[in-house]
Motif scaffolding. Structure first.
Motif, mmCIF file in Angstrom:
data_model
loop_
_atom_site.group_PDB
_atom_site.id
_atom_site.type_symbol
_atom_site.label_atom_id
_atom_site.label_comp_id
_atom_site.label_asym_id
_atom_site.label_seq_id
_atom_site.Cartn_x
_atom_site.Cartn_y
_atom_site.Cartn_z
ATOM 1 N N CYS A 151 12.002 32.111 10.664
ATOM 2 C CA CYS A 151 10.931 31.411 10.486
ATOM 3 C C CYS A 151 9.932 31.769 9.561
ATOM 4 N N GLY A 152 9.505 33.068 9.504
ATOM 5 C CA GLY A 152 8.608 33.570 8.378
ATOM 6 C C GLY A 152 9.059 33.355 7.148
ATOM 7 N N ARG A 153 10.310 33.452 6.614
ATOM 8 C CA ARG A 153 11.063 33.148 5.437
ATOM 9 C C ARG A 153 10.928 31.672 5.236
ATOM 10 N N PHE A 154 11.282 31.037 6.161
ATOM 11 C CA PHE A 154 11.244 29.424 5.895
ATOM 12 C C PHE A 154 9.978 28.820 5.609
ATOM 13 N N LYS A 155 8.807 29.415 6.335
ATOM 14 C CA LYS A 155 7.482 29.063 6.181
ATOM 15 C C LYS A 155 7.045 29.220 4.534
ATOM 16 N N ARG A 156 7.508 30.672 4.258
ATOM 17 C CA ARG A 156 7.025 31.074 2.913
ATOM 18 C C ARG A 156 7.613 30.252 2.068
ATOM 19 N N CYS A 157 8.940 29.736 2.017
ATOM 20 C CA CYS A 157 9.697 28.968 1.225
ATOM 21 C C CYS A 157 9.134 27.467 1.167
ATOM 22 N N THR A 158 8.797 26.964 2.230
ATOM 23 C CA THR A 158 8.696 25.646 2.420
ATOM 24 C C THR A 158 7.095 25.077 2.741
ATOM 25 N N GLY A 159 6.382 25.992 3.320
ATOM 26 C CA GLY A 159 5.016 25.799 3.476
ATOM 27 C C GLY A 159 4.942 25.418 4.960
ATOM 28 N N MET A 160 6.072 25.316 5.798
ATOM 29 C CA MET A 160 6.199 24.872 6.991
ATOM 30 C C MET A 160 6.833 25.555 7.882
ATOM 31 N N THR A 161 6.520 25.523 9.121
ATOM 32 C CA THR A 161 7.676 26.471 10.037
ATOM 33 C C THR A 161 8.855 25.380 10.306
ATOM 34 N N PRO A 162 9.795 25.886 10.717
ATOM 35 C CA PRO A 162 10.927 24.965 11.049
ATOM 36 C C PRO A 162 10.592 23.791 11.985
ATOM 37 N N LYS A 163 10.032 23.949 13.063
ATOM 38 C CA LYS A 163 9.513 22.877 13.952
ATOM 39 C C LYS A 163 8.511 21.743 13.154
ATOM 40 N N GLU A 164 7.839 22.381 12.440
ATOM 41 C CA GLU A 164 6.811 21.480 11.739
ATOM 42 C C GLU A 164 7.779 21.068 10.430
ATOM 43 N N PHE A 165 8.475 21.327 9.989
ATOM 44 C CA PHE A 165 9.679 20.683 8.911
ATOM 45 C C PHE A 165 10.080 19.388 9.760
ATOM 46 N N ILE A 166 10.927 19.656 11.059
ATOM 47 C CA ILE A 166 11.523 18.596 11.551
ATOM 48 C C ILE A 166 10.471 17.551 11.913
ATOM 49 N N ALA A 167 9.541 17.729 12.491
ATOM 50 C CA ALA A 167 8.284 17.051 12.712
ATOM 51 C C ALA A 167 7.868 16.177 11.467
ATOM 52 N N ASP A 168 7.650 16.717 10.229
ATOM 53 C CA ASP A 168 7.264 16.071 9.068
ATOM 54 C C ASP A 168 8.499 15.090 8.714
ATOM 55 N N SER A 169 9.737 15.631 8.803
ATOM 56 C CA SER A 169 10.857 14.722 8.339
ATOM 57 C C SER A 169 11.096 13.477 9.037
ATOM 58 N N GLN A 170 10.768 13.750 10.652
ATOM 59 C CA GLN A 170 10.920 12.443 11.490
ATOM 60 C C GLN A 170 9.838 11.490 11.339
ATOM 61 N N LYS A 171 8.828 12.060 10.939
ATOM 62 C CA LYS A 171 7.364 11.139 10.500
ATOM 63 C C LYS A 171 7.855 10.306 9.218
ATOM 64 N N ARG A 172 8.381 10.974 8.252
ATOM 65 C CA ARG A 172 8.524 10.226 7.011
ATOM 66 C C ARG A 172 10.013 9.213 7.333
ATOM 67 N N ARG A 173 10.674 9.567 8.137
ATOM 68 C CA ARG A 173 11.686 8.457 8.382
ATOM 69 C C ARG A 173 11.194 7.288 8.961
ATOM 70 N N THR A 174 10.305 7.586 10.024
ATOM 71 C CA THR A 174 9.522 6.354 10.749
ATOM 72 C C THR A 174 8.839 5.462 9.588
ATOM 73 N N GLU A 175 8.007 6.178 8.602
ATOM 74 C CA GLU A 175 7.293 5.292 7.838
ATOM 75 C C GLU A 175 7.947 4.858 6.725
ATOM 76 N N ALA A 176 9.096 4.989 6.613
ATOM 77 C CA ALA A 176 9.886 4.781 5.377
ATOM 78 C C ALA A 176 10.398 3.217 5.700
#
Length: 274
Positions: free
Chosen positions: A249-274
């Protein structure tokens, strides 16, 4: 009208590289597009004629056997020559492995490149367009990678050096073993070269160290698992070579700017808006 268009779209495999659409066009005099932005990478190959491509305040004059790359989110404009309008083919793509493809094809920091074997490149693109309209996913991806291999050879002068072979072996080893706690010394020993030498040639080729590349592969693999929605964060961490969930989780956030859970939520939001 003299414009001839062939466009195929809506074939999405959801993999590390997705081809979104591809096509062919014989443009009319002065035909243009933009200024505007694209959502995916878009690669055009000029078969005949001339045209201009403008991006980042620079304008490039394009001729036959040259290609130009449009990157997502960048404001671009391109137009056909009025006296000798171009005829081109294109392919739109995106995915986790695109950066590696751009490095291998010499387009990671460039917008324009010459293609040494244009005939072979066109053959792959034509087959891709034909298969795309029929929904032939595996053939489409085979043709896409075939076309990229032609660009890769052009970027390396049509020949592979010993150093290039070493780098390719290193990349293959990383992709096959990223789920294990491998060290760069293991990588150098597998190839049969000194670790310092490996670091030098790998960095020169890929613009990052072997360690950074290994982490990139692990993070990209983790993204795919998280987006699949069937694996827990702990399962993803262990499967991608991390010792535990906390370090992942620490490495993922440093690389992406998000935690794994935040990444999943953000991806789901993008799919909904597309």
């Amino acid at each position: 009208m003299n414009t001839i268009k062939h466009r195929a779209e809506n074939l999405n495999n959801g993999g590390s590289v997705t081809v979104y659409y591809c096509g062919y066009e014989k443009c009319e005099s002065g035909h243009s597009w933009g200024p505007a932005m694209r959502n995916q990478y878009l690669l055009h190959y000029v078969i005949s004629g001339r045209g201009e491509y403008t991006v980042g305040g620079e304008t490039y004059s394009l001729h036959p056997s040259e290609c130009f790359l449009i990157r997502p989110g960048e404001r671009t404009f391109y137009s056909a020559d009025r006296e000798d309008p171009w005829e081109y083919m294109w392919v739109a793509f995106d995915g986790f492995d695109v950066l590696e493809i751009l490095r291998r094809t010499g387009l990671v920091s460039r917008y324009v490149a010459s293609v040494e074997n244009g005939g072979e490149f066109v053959r792959y693109l034509r087959e891709m367009i034909d298969e795309f309209s029929q929904g032939g996913l595996f053939k489409v991806m085979s043709c896409f990678y075939g076309a990229m291999s032609v660009l890769e050879k052009s970027a390396h002068g049509g020949a592979y050096t010993r150093e290039h072979e070493y780098v390719n072996k290193a990349i293959g080893y990383i992709k096959s073993n990223y789920g294990y706690p491998i060290q760069i010394s293991d990588l150098a020993r597998h190839i049969g070269i000194d670790r310092t030498y490996l670091y030098r040639i790998f960095t020169a080729s890929e613009n990052m160290s072997p360690k950074q590349y290994l982490m990139q592969v692990r993070i990209n693999a983790a993204k795919k698992m998280l987006l699949a929605g069937t694996y827990s964060v702990g399962e993803t961490a262990l499967s991608c070579g991390f010792a535990d969930s906390a370090s992942f989780c620490g490495r993922f956030k440093r690389c992406t700017g998000m935690t794994p859970k935040e990444f999943i939520a953000d991806s789901q939001k993008r799919r909904t808006e597309a």
